[in-house]
Design an enzyme around this catalytic site. Sequence first.
Site, mmCIF file in Angstrom:
data_model
loop_
_atom_site.group_PDB
_atom_site.id
_atom_site.type_symbol
_atom_site.label_atom_id
_atom_site.label_comp_id
_atom_site.label_asym_id
_atom_site.label_seq_id
_atom_site.Cartn_x
_atom_site.Cartn_y
_atom_site.Cartn_z
ATOM 1 N N HIS A 89 0.846 -1.342 0.012
ATOM 2 C CA HIS A 89 0.206 0.036 0.381
ATOM 3 C C HIS A 89 0.768 1.445 0.098
ATOM 4 C CE1 HIS A 89 -2.885 -2.474 1.413
ATOM 5 N NE2 HIS A 89 -2.183 -3.882 1.972
ATOM 6 N N LYS A 96 15.684 20.904 -9.999
ATOM 7 C CA LYS A 96 15.514 19.398 -10.519
ATOM 8 C C LYS A 96 16.604 19.541 -11.458
ATOM 9 C CE LYS A 96 11.098 19.317 -10.803
ATOM 10 N NZ LYS A 96 10.621 20.638 -11.258
ATOM 11 N N SER A 103 15.051 21.861 -15.412
ATOM 12 C CA SER A 103 14.286 22.266 -15.783
ATOM 13 C C SER A 103 14.865 23.925 -16.144
ATOM 14 C CB SER A 103 13.180 22.328 -14.587
ATOM 15 O OG SER A 103 12.793 23.398 -14.775
ATOM 16 N N GLU A 148 9.700 7.977 -17.063
ATOM 17 C CA GLU A 148 8.271 9.219 -17.278
ATOM 18 C C GLU A 148 7.904 8.709 -18.706
ATOM 19 O OE1 GLU A 148 7.403 13.054 -14.626
ATOM 20 O OE2 GLU A 148 9.746 13.212 -15.807
#
Length: 468
Positions: free
Chosen positions: A162, A289, A283, A296
């Site tokens: 979970h 970043k 970024s 992704e």
Amino acid sequence: MAEDSESERVLGGRFSGVQSELLEAINASIDFDKRLWRQDIAASLAHCQMLEHVGILSASDASSIREGLAAIQSELECGEFRFSASLEDIHMNIEMRLTELIGEAGGRLHTARSRNDQVATDFRLWVRERCDAALTGLGELMQALLAQAEAGADMVMPGFTHLQAAQPVTWGHHMMAYVEMFGRDRGRFRDCRSRMNESPLGAAALAGTSFPVDRHMTADILGFDRPMGNSIDAVSDRDFALEYLAAAATTSAHLSRLAEEIVLWSSHQFAFAKLGDSFTTGSSIMPQKRNPDAAELVRAKTGRVNGALIGLLTVIKGLPLAYSKDLQEDKEQVFDAADSLKLSLAAMTGMLAGLRPDAARLNEAARGSYATATDLADWLVRETGLPFREAHATVSRLVLAADRKGTGLEGLTLAELREICSGITEQAQDVLDTRKSVESRLSYGGTAPVRVKEQIQIWKEKLACEPV
Ligand code: ARG
């Protein structure tokens, strides 16, 4: 229009008048099925060899066909081949060019075959190759996972259920979970490859042919195990592509789960691992970043592969036997899915090669999350004879006490522990240690480093003796 007269020469003189441009737009598949040119030439060469062998083609016609096809192959290889949309597809484009190059003999190649068995053969050959590519890509990915597992076989981290820290496991154990998944994926590609390895060639339009063809011979030349047993099925079946897509979709789902973990782990909040610079983007506005774009995108490409599977299932559903033009819509999505899969497998392998787990941070995360609570409950069962349910309740009271104190279970003193459970001794504090916890899970397939190392060895040997 010059191109209309070209198409007439191939399809015969029954059609008068000019084809609608809209018909050409919806009917032509050359823009995408040109990818089948290698398979089309290979199947034509096999067909030609067989026609000569059984005496349907003369030796001289067969030899000019071979020469013509070789010339077309070089035109295609160096990008000089002129594709024409009015010739619909790759099959007619190549055949037309052949006749242009060698004259009448070119027109004899289509004896005892139809585009229906031709396209079914070409496409099968293409998908079969992509099964092999998937097997290779998965093998490389598994090697990268094995390397991570080996390096991190003793590295303690929290295991989750979970997405809540559950019990300590090792990095190696976690990596090996993916090896198992991708190993099963390889099995699926192998299975569908062996099932699809039958030749449709010689089924002709749907009914077979009255020419004395040797379908076993063409099957053999093209590396198929045997000719397909039913000519109607041979031209209408696309379940080989469905099975490929189903295997690809399952693999993509697995890749996506791993990608999701990499995204989580590389975040500042988890900070479990760092991606190498070669797989990290910055970024344009936020200098801090380190974005995991490749992970992704691997996660997202799953959508295309799933879409292709549903797309093809929908095309086939409800089609009467045998061939219908709907079947032309089988290819584009398979091509796209296969490209996505190939790229995702390679990108994931590259990411894993440079992924650096942070051993200290992983262990700290395991220690700070009550992950050894079950170990303490197990200790109470083993050492004090408490029923597991009661032990569970006792430890949950201890967790509450530790939480109030703002510490992990190991931060409670013996006195504090005994206040809640008088049976607890110093020994019990031992099992709260995350390393001891993983070392104690010696059951087959468990997280104990010795067990994980055994599995690593088993998989190394497996991969070494079945490279594909
Ligand atoms: N381009 C067609 C396809 O991809 C080839 C087969 C055409 N057959 C036919 N009878 N029109 O399916």
